[in-house]
Design an enzyme around this catalytic site. Structure first.
Site, PDB file in Angstrom:
ATOM      1  N   GLY A 154      -5.884 -13.849   3.178  1.00 45.56           N
ATOM      2  CA  GLY A 154      -7.043 -13.314   2.444  1.00 45.56           C
ATOM      3  C   GLY A 154      -6.987 -13.854   1.021  1.00 45.56           C
ATOM      4  O   GLY A 154      -6.356 -14.878   0.755  1.00 45.56           O
ATOM      5  N   ARG A 155      -7.616 -13.103   0.097  1.00 48.00           N
ATOM      6  CA  ARG A 155      -7.685 -13.578  -1.294  1.00 48.00           C
ATOM      7  C   ARG A 155      -6.303 -13.682  -1.942  1.00 48.00           C
ATOM      8  O   ARG A 155      -5.991 -14.661  -2.607  1.00 48.00           O
ATOM      9  CB  ARG A 155      -8.560 -12.620  -2.126  1.00 48.00           C
ATOM     10  CG  ARG A 155     -10.012 -12.708  -1.798  1.00 48.00           C
ATOM     11  CD  ARG A 155     -10.751 -11.529  -2.382  1.00 48.00           C
ATOM     12  NE  ARG A 155     -10.460 -10.315  -1.601  1.00 48.00           N
ATOM     13  CZ  ARG A 155     -11.322  -9.325  -1.400  1.00 48.00           C
ATOM     14  NH1 ARG A 155     -12.510  -9.369  -1.944  1.00 48.00           N
ATOM     15  NH2 ARG A 155     -10.996  -8.271  -0.673  1.00 48.00           N
ATOM     16  N   ILE A 156      -5.463 -12.666  -1.709  1.00 45.55           N
ATOM     17  CA  ILE A 156      -4.142 -12.686  -2.354  1.00 45.55           C
ATOM     18  C   ILE A 156      -3.258 -13.750  -1.706  1.00 45.55           C
ATOM     19  O   ILE A 156      -2.588 -14.523  -2.400  1.00 45.55           O
ATOM     20  CB  ILE A 156      -3.475 -11.291  -2.296  1.00 45.55           C
ATOM     21  CG1 ILE A 156      -4.327 -10.263  -3.058  1.00 45.55           C
ATOM     22  CG2 ILE A 156      -2.063 -11.339  -2.878  1.00 45.55           C
ATOM     23  CD1 ILE A 156      -3.871  -8.816  -2.924  1.00 45.55           C
ATOM     24  N   ARG A 237       2.167  -4.022   2.597  1.00 43.37           N
ATOM     25  CA  ARG A 237       2.522  -2.631   2.886  1.00 43.37           C
ATOM     26  C   ARG A 237       3.822  -2.608   3.680  1.00 43.37           C
ATOM     27  O   ARG A 237       4.032  -3.420   4.575  1.00 43.37           O
ATOM     28  CB  ARG A 237       1.416  -1.936   3.703  1.00 43.37           C
ATOM     29  CG  ARG A 237       0.158  -1.592   2.909  1.00 43.37           C
ATOM     30  CD  ARG A 237       0.404  -0.481   1.881  1.00 43.37           C
ATOM     31  NE  ARG A 237      -0.793  -0.144   1.114  1.00 43.37           N
ATOM     32  CZ  ARG A 237      -1.152  -0.736  -0.027  1.00 43.37           C
ATOM     33  NH1 ARG A 237      -0.393  -1.689  -0.555  1.00 43.37           N
ATOM     34  NH2 ARG A 237      -2.240  -0.347  -0.661  1.00 43.37           N
ATOM     35  N   GLU A 266       8.109   5.140   0.113  1.00 41.15           N
ATOM     36  CA  GLU A 266       8.304   4.674  -1.270  1.00 41.15           C
ATOM     37  C   GLU A 266       8.526   5.890  -2.162  1.00 41.15           C
ATOM     38  O   GLU A 266       7.667   6.766  -2.172  1.00 41.15           O
ATOM     39  CB  GLU A 266       7.076   3.898  -1.745  1.00 41.15           C
ATOM     40  CG  GLU A 266       6.975   2.559  -1.060  1.00 41.15           C
ATOM     41  CD  GLU A 266       5.735   1.772  -1.446  1.00 41.15           C
ATOM     42  OE1 GLU A 266       4.917   2.273  -2.242  1.00 41.15           O
ATOM     43  OE2 GLU A 266       5.581   0.669  -0.945  1.00 41.15           O
ATOM     44  N   HIS A 285       6.909  -1.378  -5.935  1.00 39.62           N
ATOM     45  CA  HIS A 285       5.451  -1.515  -5.704  1.00 39.62           C
ATOM     46  C   HIS A 285       4.706  -1.827  -7.015  1.00 39.62           C
ATOM     47  O   HIS A 285       3.882  -1.039  -7.475  1.00 39.62           O
ATOM     48  CB  HIS A 285       4.878  -0.251  -5.029  1.00 39.62           C
ATOM     49  CG  HIS A 285       3.646  -0.537  -4.245  1.00 39.62           C
ATOM     50  ND1 HIS A 285       3.283   0.138  -3.102  1.00 39.62           N
ATOM     51  CD2 HIS A 285       2.665  -1.462  -4.436  1.00 39.62           C
ATOM     52  CE1 HIS A 285       2.150  -0.346  -2.638  1.00 39.62           C
ATOM     53  NE2 HIS A 285       1.745  -1.319  -3.432  1.00 39.62           N
ATOM     54  N   ILE A 286       5.028  -2.996  -7.569  1.00 44.28           N
ATOM     55  CA  ILE A 286       4.463  -3.380  -8.873  1.00 44.28           C
ATOM     56  C   ILE A 286       3.523  -4.584  -8.762  1.00 44.28           C
ATOM     57  O   ILE A 286       3.264  -5.256  -9.747  1.00 44.28           O
ATOM     58  CB  ILE A 286       5.589  -3.675  -9.903  1.00 44.28           C
ATOM     59  CG1 ILE A 286       6.601  -4.704  -9.351  1.00 44.28           C
ATOM     60  CG2 ILE A 286       6.278  -2.392 -10.326  1.00 44.28           C
ATOM     61  CD1 ILE A 286       7.625  -5.189 -10.377  1.00 44.28           C
ATOM     62  N   GLY A 287       3.015  -4.829  -7.541  1.00 41.38           N
ATOM     63  CA  GLY A 287       2.162  -6.011  -7.325  1.00 41.38           C
ATOM     64  C   GLY A 287       1.030  -6.127  -8.340  1.00 41.38           C
ATOM     65  O   GLY A 287       0.759  -7.201  -8.878  1.00 41.38           O
TER      66      GLY A 287
HETATM   67  C1  DGY Z   1      -2.886  -2.517  -3.655  1.00 35.21           C
HETATM   68  O1  DGY Z   1      -3.691  -2.448  -4.590  1.00 35.21           O
HETATM   69  O2  DGY Z   1      -3.177  -2.173  -2.503  1.00 35.21           O
HETATM   70  C2  DGY Z   1      -1.550  -3.102  -3.920  1.00 35.21           C
HETATM   71  O3  DGY Z   1      -0.604  -2.589  -3.064  1.00 35.21           O
HETATM   72  C3  DGY Z   1      -1.138  -2.957  -5.351  1.00 35.21           C
HETATM   73  O4  DGY Z   1       0.080  -3.575  -5.546  1.00 35.21           O
END
Ligand code: DGY
Length: 319
Positions: A154-156, A237, A266, A285-287
């Site tokens: 996808g985009r990411i 996830r 988490e 979880h710092i994406g």
């Molecule tokens: C989201 O926005 O779903 C991502 O998990 C953030 O890191």
């Protein structure tokens, strides 16, 4: 009208609500509200900005008699019962695009952290257990020219793959529901089966949403098919990976390493066997945790709610 925000977020959201004469109540604590506290907090809300850690299920929705709109402060929305929201005509939005770069940057950082042993090297240096330059110490694979597998283009996934192509000239393969013709052209990527992806990748990075189809996809069978030199990255996830199977293959070194931004649950309990794996890099979880992304997420989530409450289309609507 009243909107609840289940954690403190950028003040931009509050400003937007104030400009539209909408009252805001913010959960005041650092830890998320428990289910009963969430119910109490939201019971009179017309709109909710929820975090990915809030379970927006039937029980919660039924306890909110005024609820018209929800915006998750995340791109993923597996914590919201969207089918039930549809039934109840509650609009749901999320925050796509604005966090794409931040999450792709973290995936890149985790890839280097895992392949180059950064966390162990850092800890050893800080502890004083590094004594001298080591000709055979802290070795890891080079990235240049290797094969990068993207699970969920996808985009990411694309943004990360593009960075890895430009930086390391990696050979990109991917899985996705549909062929991504534009992405293929831009980075010379090739769509493959999951079997091929797991067999051929040197680095495999997970970028798909959590759905019934993707839950537990990375199980023992898939791990057994991987190269022993593989590094696995997950910024999507935790539930997409069977964690028991991951513990097993990190412990017996049937893959070289993993770097996870996400786990189930988490945080992981401190006695979890994953903590024993020296070849695991773990972050909380710092994406999306750049200043820029979090400000824009706040703005977009607020606009989703405001638009729904004044009868306009949400800028990022799920249903
Ligand atoms: C989201 O926005 O779903 C991502 O998990 C953030 O890191």
């Amino acid at each position: 009208m009243k909107v609840v925000i289940t954690r403190e977020i950028s003040s931009k959201a509050k400003e937007l609500f104030a400009q539209n004469n909408i009252d805001v109540e913010i959960w005041p604590n650092q830890l998320p509200p428990k289910p009963s506290e969430l119910k109490e907090l939201c019971k009179e809300a017309d709109g909710i900005i929820s975090m990915l850690s809030d379970q927006i299920n039937k029980e919660l929705i039924d306890s909110c008699s005024n609820l018209k709109a929800i915006s998750n402060y995340a791109v993923g929305y597996n914590n919201i019962d969207t089918e039930y929201c549809k039934e109840k005509s509650i609009r749901v939005g999320n925050t796509p695009d604005v966090l794409t770069e931040a999450t792709a940057e973290l995936a890149l950082a985790l890839t280097l952290a895992s392949t180059r042993n950064l966390v162990n090297a850092h800890n050893d240096t800080r502890k004083g257990s590094w004594k001298t330059w080591e000709p055979m110490g802290y070795l890891g694979p080079a990235l240049k020219g290797k094969t990068l597998g993207i699970f969920g283009m996808g985009r990411i996934g694309f943004s990360y793959a593009r960075k890895m192509k430009l930086a390391f000239d990696m050979n990109i393969i991917y899985t996705a529901r549909n062929k991504k013709v534009e992405y293929e052209k831009e980075i010379n990527a090739q769509k493959v089966s999951l079997e091929e992806l797991s067999k051929t990748s040197d680095i495999l990075s997970i970028h798909s949403p959590l759905t019934d189809e993707t839950r537990g996809v990375f199980n023992e069978n898939i791990f057994n098919n991987m190269k022993t030199t593989l590094h696995l990255i997950n910024t999507a996830r935790g539930e997409i990976i069977d964690q028991d199977a991951l513990v097993k293959c990190l412990t017996d070194n049937s893959i070289s390493g993993a770097a996870l931004d996400v786990t189930t649950p988490e945080p992981l309990p401190l006695d979890h066997p994953l903590y024993k794996c020296k070849n695991l890099t773990l972050v909380p979880h710092i994406g999306s945790a750049t200043n820029e992304a979090r400000n824009e997420m706040a703005e977009l989530a607020a606009k989703n709610i405001i638009n729904a409450l004044i009868g306009k289309e949400m800028p990022a609507r799920i249903c």
